[in-house]
Design a protein around this motif. Structure first.
Motif, PDB file in Angstrom:
ATOM      1  N   PRO A  61      27.323  72.554  93.734  1.00 31.58           N
ATOM      2  CA  PRO A  61      28.725  72.489  94.164  1.00 31.58           C
ATOM      3  C   PRO A  61      29.619  71.755  93.173  1.00 31.58           C
ATOM      4  O   PRO A  61      30.802  72.046  93.071  1.00 31.58           O
ATOM      5  CB  PRO A  61      28.661  71.714  95.486  1.00 31.58           C
ATOM      6  N   ASN A  62      29.047  70.808  92.438  1.00 26.35           N
ATOM      7  CA  ASN A  62      29.864  70.043  91.508  1.00 26.35           C
ATOM      8  C   ASN A  62      30.076  70.738  90.169  1.00 26.35           C
ATOM      9  O   ASN A  62      31.050  70.471  89.477  1.00 26.35           O
ATOM     10  CB  ASN A  62      29.252  68.656  91.286  1.00 26.35           C
ATOM     11  N   SER A 111      21.002  61.542  96.493  1.00 28.42           N
ATOM     12  CA  SER A 111      20.492  62.711  97.194  1.00 28.42           C
ATOM     13  C   SER A 111      18.978  62.612  97.385  1.00 28.42           C
ATOM     14  O   SER A 111      18.457  62.863  98.480  1.00 28.42           O
ATOM     15  CB  SER A 111      20.851  63.963  96.396  1.00 28.42           C
ATOM     16  N   HIS A 161      22.487  71.383  96.856  1.00 27.62           N
ATOM     17  CA  HIS A 161      23.525  70.754  97.676  1.00 27.62           C
ATOM     18  C   HIS A 161      24.426  69.797  96.918  1.00 27.62           C
ATOM     19  O   HIS A 161      25.510  69.467  97.382  1.00 27.62           O
ATOM     20  CB  HIS A 161      22.888  70.007  98.849  1.00 27.62           C
ATOM     21  N   VAL A 162      23.959  69.278  95.793  1.00 28.37           N
ATOM     22  CA  VAL A 162      24.775  68.290  95.080  1.00 28.37           C
ATOM     23  C   VAL A 162      25.203  68.791  93.695  1.00 28.37           C
ATOM     24  O   VAL A 162      26.386  68.790  93.375  1.00 28.37           O
ATOM     25  CB  VAL A 162      24.017  66.941  94.938  1.00 28.37           C
ATOM     26  N   PHE A 167      29.078  61.718  97.928  1.00 26.77           N
ATOM     27  CA  PHE A 167      29.218  63.049  97.336  1.00 26.77           C
ATOM     28  C   PHE A 167      30.684  63.471  97.399  1.00 26.77           C
ATOM     29  O   PHE A 167      31.227  63.653  98.490  1.00 26.77           O
ATOM     30  CB  PHE A 167      28.332  64.050  98.073  1.00 26.77           C
ATOM     31  N   TYR A 216      12.232  60.829  97.762  1.00 24.60           N
ATOM     32  CA  TYR A 216      12.515  61.600  98.976  1.00 24.60           C
ATOM     33  C   TYR A 216      11.356  61.604  99.970  1.00 24.60           C
ATOM     34  O   TYR A 216      11.485  62.153 101.054  1.00 24.60           O
ATOM     35  CB  TYR A 216      12.967  63.027  98.634  1.00 24.60           C
ATOM     36  N   HIS A 243      32.190  66.210  96.883  1.00 17.15           N
ATOM     37  CA  HIS A 243      32.523  67.550  97.363  1.00 17.15           C
ATOM     38  C   HIS A 243      32.297  67.708  98.864  1.00 17.15           C
ATOM     39  O   HIS A 243      32.563  68.760  99.418  1.00 17.15           O
ATOM     40  CB  HIS A 243      31.702  68.598  96.611  1.00 17.15           C
ATOM     41  N   ALA A 260      16.240  64.492  99.840  1.00 14.70           N
ATOM     42  CA  ALA A 260      16.314  65.828  99.264  1.00 14.70           C
ATOM     43  C   ALA A 260      15.408  65.908  98.046  1.00 14.70           C
ATOM     44  O   ALA A 260      15.457  65.045  97.180  1.00 14.70           O
ATOM     45  CB  ALA A 260      17.746  66.151  98.865  1.00 14.70           C
ATOM     46  N   ASP A 261      14.593  66.969  97.975  1.00 15.77           N
ATOM     47  CA  ASP A 261      13.752  67.125  96.790  1.00 15.77           C
ATOM     48  C   ASP A 261      14.595  67.729  95.663  1.00 15.77           C
ATOM     49  O   ASP A 261      15.796  67.938  95.815  1.00 15.77           O
ATOM     50  CB  ASP A 261      12.514  67.974  97.099  1.00 15.77           C
ATOM     51  N   GLY A 262      13.978  67.990  94.528  1.00 18.00           N
ATOM     52  CA  GLY A 262      14.714  68.455  93.362  1.00 18.00           C
ATOM     53  C   GLY A 262      15.521  69.715  93.639  1.00 18.00           C
ATOM     54  O   GLY A 262      16.689  69.812  93.276  1.00 18.00           O
ATOM     55  N   LEU A 313      24.595  59.988  91.921  1.00 17.99           N
ATOM     56  CA  LEU A 313      24.732  61.018  92.963  1.00 17.99           C
ATOM     57  C   LEU A 313      23.398  61.715  93.170  1.00 17.99           C
ATOM     58  O   LEU A 313      22.988  61.989  94.307  1.00 17.99           O
ATOM     59  CB  LEU A 313      25.772  62.064  92.568  1.00 17.99           C
ATOM     60  N   GLN A 337      16.573  70.943  96.593  1.00 19.12           N
ATOM     61  CA  GLN A 337      17.671  70.684  97.544  1.00 19.12           C
ATOM     62  C   GLN A 337      18.816  69.940  96.865  1.00 19.12           C
ATOM     63  O   GLN A 337      19.987  70.199  97.122  1.00 19.12           O
ATOM     64  CB  GLN A 337      17.153  69.868  98.734  1.00 19.12           C
ATOM     65  N   THR A 338      18.444  68.996  95.985  1.00 21.71           N
ATOM     66  CA  THR A 338      19.469  68.246  95.264  1.00 21.71           C
ATOM     67  C   THR A 338      20.280  69.175  94.376  1.00 21.71           C
ATOM     68  O   THR A 338      21.505  69.095  94.323  1.00 21.71           O
ATOM     69  CB  THR A 338      18.817  67.143  94.421  1.00 21.71           C
TER      70      THR A 338
END
Lengths: 271, 334
Positions: A187-188, A170, A183-184, B88, B74, B90, A175-177, A166, A179-180
């Motif tokens: 939330p988890n 991302s 956003h990922v 993902f 990235y 979520h 997505a950089d570190g 996952l 943002q990851t």
């Protein structure tokens, strides 16, 4: 012959279980009861009369507010420290492999397995050796040792479920570190952190043993209660405060329980 | 012809393990390139080197002429479809697909529209509000594809994307992937351990073993003219003949491969080479039978013959023949 699950237990066992539960919980009810008694010098059963006056007395006592304020500040800061350190540690242990990983995992959990008195004495001698004066911050450091564990335990279980792919997905999508993480990862693991944070807060809020060893002149709420018990003056005030402490610590623990349970269901549904 | 991905003596070692060992390759823009090999052969590590999840221990990688070493995933114009899809959990399907555009700062309305279009492209229009957990494996695979393609990558990396699907769905997806690749003109780099998949989809195949490329060529080249015993055996289970056996047939003493379907039952007509042996096994495969004969010194040779031809009795002496040019001498040292 095997008893199946619906078979009712023998009467004797039922009575024993009921007695056991009563023994555990009746004293707590007595605390609530004595918060409303008219007798202020000793705990007399049954109470001679009932009154609500101790609520307002407690409300108007500056020492109660002082102790409460200190406890809230200590618990908040210790929890904040635990959230940061516990999350980082859980991330390292669950997402990477390195030499001594299992050992570190064990060392992080150790403070909660050790008796509080050991942690307390150890910290007290350490502070003395380092010539750190006992203060608000030494209490926080003491509390943080076990708060980190609670956050770590909650976070590490959830981190294991955030599969490495996952995070790679991302990154792959641009997505950089940071943002990851936002956003990922967050939330988890969010509910696990919230639950861990609330448990940590509750633990810190009613901690006595480590606090007595690491505090200077300050009185946290539980310490204040301990001191108050030996002084036969306005005794029910202590009970009013105790009632409040029960609520403050019980509610986060219940909420944490439901939050992580729900989190499990959500994660399970994703599979 | 522009080179999309260039590997110049690239190695990736994990401790003492040489996962990728001095690999050279040049993937051309717009081609469908397959990396085929058994597990642990280094093909997936090569893909991860292209994506930026791994850095080479040695050697040089270029993506469209730009040095790729040290460039994080990235910042590469490359997207990956992961083996486990890595959706993902979520986020909704639409948010999953729009993720790449979101982190790049594309306005909400615009990115959701693009995501919707990408979902339509993979034949999942209107699935946007669902969660990954509510989709089947095949549908998740399509979402993973849409999520990668919505970013308009110059190279799309696919890591065993069809591995988890059942046979029927796999065949259908093979066709769709191929069509999609042709219409988009994006370079596809595809990792698989399934030789049938590689042969049917790829423009070119690199066959990996032990961290090295064994052979690189078109599916036809790899299938008909394997250069090593490994390739002959791994791609379409060819008969691999020993140098002594080959010499006795009148060729130079080298290892050779002989495709089962090049052999036919009986002497045949004209100048055909023949091998004789005892029939030891017959497998009925529907349209054809696979006969295995044991020639001298225990050399086993398999032949595919149409099911319409009567099968000789088990244990009887059988003669098989093949056209002289169908026996392919390999580069392997004897």
């Amino acid at each position: 012959m095997r008893s199946d699950r619906t078979t009712s237990a023998p009467l004797g066992l039922k009575i024993a279980a009921a007695l056991g539960l009563l023994f555990l919980h009746l004293p707590i009810l007595l605390i609530f009861l004595y918060a409303f008694t008219t007798e202020e010098k000793s705990y007399q059963f049954p109470p001679p009369g009932y009154t609500l006056q101790w609520l307002s007395v407690a409300w108007n006592r500056p020492d109660v507010w002082q102790a409460l304020g200190l406890s809230v500040r200590v618990a908040s800061i210790a929890t904040a420290i635990a959230l940061v350190l516990g999350t980082l540690c859980a991330a390292a242990v669950s997402q990477t492999r390195f030499f001594g990983r299992e050992t570190i995992s064990l060392l992080v959990i150790l403070p909660i397995a050790l008796p509080g008195i050991i942690t307390g004495i150890a910290l007290r001698s350490a502070f003395s050796v380092a010539e750190i004066p006992f203060s608000f911050w030494t209490i926080i450091l003491g509390h943080a040792t076990f708060c980190v564990v609670v956050v770590y335990n909650n976070a590490v279980a959830r981190f294991r479920r955030v599969s490495g792919s996952l995070i790679e997905a991302s990154m792959d999508l641009g997505a950089d570190g940071f943002q990851t993480f936002r956003h990922v990862i967050l939330p988890n693991i969010g509910t696990a952190l919230l639950a861990g944070g609330m448990l940590a807060f509750a633990l810190s809020f009613d901690e006595v043993i480590v606090t007595t060893f690491t505090a200077g002149q300050q009185q946290t709420l539980p310490i204040w209660m301990l001191e108050e018990l030996v002084r036969p003056r306005q005794r029910p005030v202590t009970n009013v405060v105790a009632m409040f402490v029960v609520l403050v610590t019980l509610l986060p623990i219940l909420a944490a329980y439901y939050l992580t349970r729900e989190g499990d269901q959500v994660a399970g549904g994703g599979k | 012809m522009t080179t999309a991905v260039l590997f110049d003596k690239v190695s990736r070692h994990f401790g003492a393990v040489r996962a990728v060992d001095s690999v050279d390759l040049a993937i051309v823009e717009g081609e469908f390139f397959a990396m085929l090999g058994p597990s642990g052969s280094g093909k997936t590590t090569c893909l991860r080197l292209m994506a930026g999840f791994e850095q080479p221990t040695d050697g040089h990688i270029e993506i469209f002429g730009e040095t790729a070493e040290g460039v994080p995933p990235y910042r590469r114009n490359v997207n990956t479809v992961f083996q486990d899809y890595a959706l993902f959990p979520h986020l909704s399907i639409l948010e999953n697909v729009a993720y790449g555009l979101m982190v790049k700062g594309v306005a909400r309305e615009e990115r959701l529209k693009a995501a919707e279009a990408a979902l339509a492209m993979v034949k999942l229009p209107g699935y946007g509000t669902r969660r990954p957990g509510q989709l089947s494996g095949g549908q998740r695979q399509r979402v993973a594809l849409a999520r990668a393609l919505v970013n308009r990558p110059r190279v799309l990396l696919l890591d065993e994307p069809l591995g988890a699907l059942d046979l029927k769905l796999r065949e259908q997806m093979q066709e769709e992937l191929k069509t999609l690749q042709k219409s988009l003109g994006i370079t596809f780099v595809f990792v698989t351990h399934d030789q049938g998949e590689a042969l049917s989809m790829a423009d070119r195949i690199a066959v990996f073993n032990d961290g090295k490329i064994q052979q690189l060529g078109t599916p036809e080249e790899v299938y008909k003219r394997p250069q090593t015993r490994f390739v002959a055996d791994f791609v379409g289970s060819s008969n691999v003949l020993s140098p002594i056996f080959v010499k006795r047939l009148g060729y130079p003493a080298r290892y050779a491969s002989l495709r089962p379907e090049a052999l036919s039952l009986g002497q045949g007509t004209g100048a055909r080479k023949t091998v004789t042996g005892r029939l030891v096994a017959t497998n009925f495969l529907g349209a054809s039978n696979r006969l295995t004969i044991e020639a001298d010194e225990g050399t086993r040779i398999a032949a595919m013959v149409p099911a319409s031809i009567a099968v000789p009795e088990q244990g009887s002496g059988v003669t098989l023949s093949f056209a002289a040019e169908d026996l392919h001498l390999m580069d392997d040292a004897a």
